[in-house]
Structure formats: structure tokens, C-alpha cells
Design an enzyme around this catalytic site. Structure first.
Site, mmCIF file in Angstrom:
data_model
loop_
_atom_site.group_PDB
_atom_site.id
_atom_site.type_symbol
_atom_site.label_atom_id
_atom_site.label_comp_id
_atom_site.label_asym_id
_atom_site.label_seq_id
_atom_site.Cartn_x
_atom_site.Cartn_y
_atom_site.Cartn_z
ATOM 1 N N ARG A 41 -51.818 57.541 24.303
ATOM 2 C CA ARG A 41 -50.721 57.367 25.254
ATOM 3 C C ARG A 41 -49.529 58.225 24.847
ATOM 4 O O ARG A 41 -49.305 58.487 23.656
ATOM 5 C CB ARG A 41 -50.334 55.891 25.360
ATOM 6 C CG ARG A 41 -51.482 55.033 25.887
ATOM 7 C CD ARG A 41 -51.106 53.583 26.025
ATOM 8 N NE ARG A 41 -50.081 53.385 27.039
ATOM 9 C CZ ARG A 41 -49.583 52.185 27.352
ATOM 10 N NH1 ARG A 41 -50.022 51.100 26.724
ATOM 11 N NH2 ARG A 41 -48.652 52.066 28.284
ATOM 12 N N SER A 84 -39.017 54.585 32.969
ATOM 13 C CA SER A 84 -39.782 53.825 31.986
ATOM 14 C C SER A 84 -38.892 52.787 31.334
ATOM 15 O O SER A 84 -37.911 53.124 30.665
ATOM 16 C CB SER A 84 -40.361 54.751 30.912
ATOM 17 O OG SER A 84 -40.875 54.004 29.828
ATOM 18 N N GLN A 86 -39.767 51.018 28.864
ATOM 19 C CA GLN A 86 -39.978 51.118 27.425
ATOM 20 C C GLN A 86 -39.065 52.176 26.810
ATOM 21 O O GLN A 86 -38.485 51.959 25.741
ATOM 22 C CB GLN A 86 -41.436 51.440 27.142
ATOM 23 C CG GLN A 86 -42.385 50.331 27.574
ATOM 24 C CD GLN A 86 -43.841 50.711 27.386
ATOM 25 O OE1 GLN A 86 -44.163 51.858 27.102
ATOM 26 N NE2 GLN A 86 -44.735 49.753 27.564
ATOM 27 N N ASP A 231 -47.863 47.430 36.378
ATOM 28 C CA ASP A 231 -48.906 46.677 35.682
ATOM 29 C C ASP A 231 -49.752 45.840 36.635
ATOM 30 O O ASP A 231 -50.866 45.430 36.280
ATOM 31 C CB ASP A 231 -48.286 45.758 34.630
ATOM 32 C CG ASP A 231 -47.758 46.523 33.433
ATOM 33 O OD1 ASP A 231 -48.276 47.630 33.163
ATOM 34 O OD2 ASP A 231 -46.827 46.031 32.776
ATOM 35 N N LYS A 258 -52.159 54.810 31.041
ATOM 36 C CA LYS A 258 -52.247 53.474 30.454
ATOM 37 C C LYS A 258 -53.416 53.434 29.469
ATOM 38 O O LYS A 258 -53.896 54.462 29.019
ATOM 39 C CB LYS A 258 -52.394 52.436 31.565
ATOM 40 C CG LYS A 258 -51.201 52.394 32.520
ATOM 41 C CD LYS A 258 -49.947 51.944 31.802
ATOM 42 C CE LYS A 258 -48.760 51.839 32.729
ATOM 43 N NZ LYS A 258 -47.543 51.341 32.032
ATOM 44 N N ARG A 262 -56.162 54.235 34.850
ATOM 45 C CA ARG A 262 -56.312 53.144 35.814
ATOM 46 C C ARG A 262 -56.362 53.637 37.249
ATOM 47 O O ARG A 262 -56.915 52.949 38.119
ATOM 48 C CB ARG A 262 -55.169 52.140 35.653
ATOM 49 C CG ARG A 262 -55.260 51.318 34.387
ATOM 50 C CD ARG A 262 -54.125 50.322 34.261
ATOM 51 N NE ARG A 262 -54.189 49.639 32.971
ATOM 52 C CZ ARG A 262 -53.170 48.987 32.427
ATOM 53 N NH1 ARG A 262 -52.008 48.932 33.074
ATOM 54 N NH2 ARG A 262 -53.312 48.389 31.258
ATOM 55 N N ARG A 303 -56.431 45.096 31.971
ATOM 56 C CA ARG A 303 -56.048 44.823 33.363
ATOM 57 C C ARG A 303 -57.168 45.196 34.339
ATOM 58 O O ARG A 303 -57.349 44.529 35.359
ATOM 59 C CB ARG A 303 -54.751 45.540 33.704
ATOM 60 C CG ARG A 303 -53.589 45.082 32.834
ATOM 61 C CD ARG A 303 -52.245 45.378 33.433
ATOM 62 N NE ARG A 303 -51.192 45.207 32.453
ATOM 63 C CZ ARG A 303 -50.640 44.030 32.120
ATOM 64 N NH1 ARG A 303 -51.056 42.940 32.717
ATOM 65 N NH2 ARG A 303 -49.691 43.968 31.209
#
Length: 350
Positions: A41, A84, A86, A231, A258, A262, A303
Site C-alpha cells: 500500500r 485521505s 489517514q 470502506d 486497499k 477492490r 471487506r
């Protein structure tokens, strides 16, 4: 005290990025690593602003391991090229030990857990329509309880909606920047009520009640909304397979970065389960009409594993999810809980 070993963040990208912000101001050297999934990542997106503040940080071709040598920091104005939470959180945490004011300005709103917690602890946080700023602050000791994860609750809500059931989930975090998926589900025709009961460190906490659902309505999620449901897109996509028309999640390229890709993973999984899905540039398109059954692969992604399991509940034929054990990463006991709620699940063995 300097760590005497590498700090293993496991599968938690949030831990690695936020911890980078904390370590950036310490007079020590630390190395952060993670599992195979986390190690691919992107980490330069958080390393670059922390370097601009004065920390010495190195990555391996932009990925973990991340080596950090902290030091005296200075406040900056950070404009992340990719929205983001994060990155924002890491910069704000570093800003608590920086000289001057640290400002983060985002092109699109992202989740706001860090600034809420800091404000609740008394930090000099200022928030306006264009961003958030913080300056030097040393919190005292505190206590608090972590509310239930709304992203995990989304899978239970989807399961109830797809099976025409009613369900109440208690003690869930109801932060407005984390519950946007509730709004999207509402547009899909799912009846959801929320009730706030208390607050924990700036976070509203309460219950979510799902009522029985009739027809699932197709939905369009524009790219401006994507950071607020990033998410939950996998499970929203599986709910959309039951819609009576095409749904589109626009500008969802961040899904490629991710634990697995995804964006492609959801589309392939839906197709493998007998549904219709395509990737159109950066958009995820779900055809609707339901699933007929098949075998979907989770690719080690928690997920994806849970989304395919939930989607399978409404399929017209039997479904198998390869790699369901990945659900334990973020939702320990997911399979057992689904069974307790009435899902018919069987373990298969090679």
C-alpha cells in the site's frame, strides 16, 4: 525510548500512517512494517508531508517498511493530492509537537475522527469549510470507550436489507463522516433509523435500526461522495446487485490501493456469483438483477470476503466464498455472528 525491534502494524494501514505522525516528532529511530497486504500500500502520501515538517522518513519504493527518524518539527500547510483521513490524521498528530500552526486543506471532506478526539481533549483545533488546523498541545491522561465500528455494522445492515429482516445494532459510532453509507442505503430504499445516546471523546454513539425492505433502488455515488464511503463500497455494490437497474460508483480508483484491488475484485466477484458488473475507467458499475450463485474469491481482503458473503444471502443459487477467513482481520467472529442471526453457512474443505 527507542524501539528495540521493528514495529509490526499487521494489516492496519491506519495504524501505520497515524503512528508515523506520532513518531515523526520523537528523537528516536523506528521502523514500521506490516503483512504482505500492507506492504504494497502507498506510504509516500504520508511520508512526504512529514518530511516537509522536518522528519527524516524513508520507504522502500514508496511502500513499507517505513523508517522514521523524528526531530524538531515545523508547522506546514498540507494539501493532500488525494483526499485521505489517514494522511490528515498523521499530519495533525505531528502538528501537536510542531512549532507554529499545522493546517490540512482537502479537496473533498474526509472522515474526522482525529480532529474530533483532539478537540474533545482540549487541543487548539480550528475547523472551517476549507480545512482544519492545530498547534502545539500535550494532552493529559484520559479514558474512553471505543464505539462499535460503523463499517462493520454496514455488513449486518446489508444482510438484513437483502433478506427482508429487521435488525437493531447497539453501541455503534455515529460520526457523520463515517455514517454516510446510511444515506446511500437510504437512497437505495433501505429503511434505517439512528438514535444517538451518548458521546465518547467527541464521537456520537448510539443505535442503528433496520426495517424490512421491499425493492432495492439503483444508486449513483458521485466521486465527491466516494471518500466518505470508501470502506463500504464493496458491500454497497453487493446490495446494488439486487436493484432493479444499474448502479454506478464514480471515481473509485482508490479502491485499487486497499488490501487488494477492490475495484476489480468486486466486479469479478459479482460476475463469479452470477451477477453483472464492470469497471468503466475509474467507475464501478453494477448491473442489478440479482445473483444466481457461484464461487467468488476474497483475495485475502476482509471487506471483499464479508461483502460476498452478505451478497450471497440473496442469491437464487448456492454460493461459495473462497477466503472467508480474511473477515477475522476487522470483524472477529463474523461468520459465527452471521450464523447466530440466521444465515445458513457451511464450511467447505478441500
Amino acid at each position: 525510548m527507542e524501539p528495540d525491534r521493528t514495529l509490526d502494524c499487521g494489516n492496519a494501514g491506519t495504524v501505520m500512517r497515524l503512528l508515523s505522525g506520532v513518531l515523526a516528532s520523537t528523537p528516536h529511530r523506528a521502523v514500521l512494517t506490516g503483512d504482505a497486504s500492507l506492504s504494497v500500500r502507498p506510504m509516500e502520501r504520508v511520508a512526504e508531508p512529514l518530511r516537509a515538517m522536518g522528519a527524516t522518513i524513508s520507504t522502500v519504493d514508496g511502500h513499507a517498511p517505513v523508517a522514521i527518524e523524528g526531530g524538531r518539527l515545523r508547522g506546514i500547510t498540507c494539501r493532500p493530492p488525494v483526499p485521505s483521513a489517514q494522511v490528515k490524521g498523521a499530519v495533525l498528530l505531528a502538528g501537536l509537537e510542531a512549532d507554529g500552526v499545522t493546517v490540512v486543506r482537502e479537496a473533498s471532506a474526509t472522515r474526522d475522527h482525529t480532529e474530533r478526539a483532539l478537540a474533545a481533549l482540549g487541543a487548539p483545533v480550528e475547523i472551517d469549510a476549507t480545512g482544519v488546523s492545530v498547534s502545539r498541545f500535550q494532552p493529559e491522561g484520559f479514558s474512553g470507550r471505543c464505539p462499535g465500528d460503523p463499517s462493520s455494522a454496514a455488513f449486518l445492515i446489508a444482510a438484513a436489507a437483502l433478506t427482508g429482516s429487521e435488525l437493531t445494532i447497539t453501541g455503534v459510532g455515529l460520526n457523520p463522516s463515517r455514517r454516510h453509507f446510511v444515506d446511500v442505503m437510504g437512497r437505495m430504499g433501505i429503511g434505517i433509523r439512528t438514535r444517538t445516546e451518548r458521546e465518547e471523546l467527541g464521537e456520537p454513539v448510539g443505535d442503528i435500526h433496520v426495517t424490512a425492505v421491499g425493492t432495492i433502488v439503483p444508486v449513483r455515488v458521485p466521486k465527491e461522495e466516494v471518500p466518505l464511503v470508501i470502506d463500504e463500497i464493496p458491500v454497497l455494490a453487493l446490495v446494488a446487485t439486487r436493484a432493479n437497474g444499474e448502479s454506478r460508483f464514480e471515481g473509485a480508483h482508490e479502491l485499487r490501493l486497499k488490501e487488494a484491488d477492490r475495484l476489480t475484485g468486486v466486479a469479478r466477484g459479482v460476475e463469479d456469483l452470477g451477477g453483472g458488473a464492470t469497471v468503466d475507467g475509474e467507475d464501478l458499475v453494477i448491473g442489478g438483477g440479482g445473483l444466481t450463485g457461484g464461487l467468488a474469491h476474497a483475495h485475502g481482503d476482509h471487506r471483499l470476503a464479508m461483502a460476498f458473503t452478505v451478497g450471497a444471502l440473496a442469491a437464487s443459487g448456492p454460493c461459495e466464498v473462497d477466503g472467508i477467513e480474511a473477515a477475522e482481520v476487522s470483524f472477529p467472529g463474523f461468520v459465527l455472528l452471521m450464523a447466530r442471526l440466521g444465515a445458513h453457512l457451511e464450511a467447505t474443505h478441500p
